[in-house]
Design a protein around this motif. Sequence first.
Motif, PDB file in Angstrom:
ATOM      1  N   GLU A 213      -2.976   5.158   0.339  1.00  0.00           N
ATOM      2  CA  GLU A 213      -3.903   4.019   0.422  1.00  0.00           C
ATOM      3  C   GLU A 213      -4.102   3.590   1.871  1.00  0.00           C
ATOM      4  O   GLU A 213      -5.217   3.231   2.261  1.00  0.00           O
ATOM      5  CB  GLU A 213      -3.382   2.847  -0.414  1.00  0.00           C
TER       6      GLU A 213
ATOM      7  N   PHE B  71       0.837  -1.200   0.000  1.00  0.00           N
ATOM      8  CA  PHE B  71       0.000   0.000   0.000  1.00  0.00           C
ATOM      9  C   PHE B  71       0.873   1.251   0.000  1.00  0.00           C
ATOM     10  O   PHE B  71       1.909   1.292   0.652  1.00  0.00           O
ATOM     11  CB  PHE B  71      -0.869   0.060   1.268  1.00  0.00           C
TER      12      PHE B  71
ATOM     13  N   THR C  21      -6.506   6.027   3.354  1.00  0.00           N
ATOM     14  CA  THR C  21      -7.857   5.763   2.850  1.00  0.00           C
ATOM     15  C   THR C  21      -8.460   4.559   3.558  1.00  0.00           C
ATOM     16  O   THR C  21      -9.621   4.594   3.971  1.00  0.00           O
ATOM     17  CB  THR C  21      -7.838   5.542   1.324  1.00  0.00           C
TER      18      THR C  21
END
Length: 177
Positions: free
Chosen positions: A150, A146, A153
């Motif tokens: 990300e 990631f 998120t």
Amino acid sequence: MASERSGGTAPASSAPDTTSPCDEAAASALSDSRLALLLARHGGVTDAWIREALTASGVTPRHAVVLMQLNGGQLGQRELGTLLCVDPSILVTLLNALEDRNLVRRQRDPADRRRHIVEITEAGTAAVAEFDAAIGRVEDELFADFTPRERDTLRLLLARVRTTHVGPCDISPAADG
């Protein structure tokens, strides 16, 4: 752990693995189509890795959460339970275990003798530093693929997942109306 990241299994244990790769692939394909099952599978793996990482510090994930909350400063026992969404009787059990290990200290509030103040000890602060680093290593492994964005998120999305059951899960279509 790297070889285990996408396999959905916990780190090596003493029990022999009797599942075949085909069985795992079929189960994975079916559960990956349902978000709840996918989250449960990855949650189980994450839980096992976190528990393994915390073994050296001798705390459970629940103890770690209590200590991390107290690392920000002392709190009233009732307030701590509310922040953690923990039943008072469970919190007392957790605090007793942490107090027995000299990781937290409870004392009566001088201004209100009915109230207990809970604070982390120096040993507790040292334990937090130790297990926080261990949890960081687990996270680095779990989310190695990631980007930082990300990860942010995912953190935001997971914060929105409803994990408190407020009613029956088997609602008939007519009730949706």
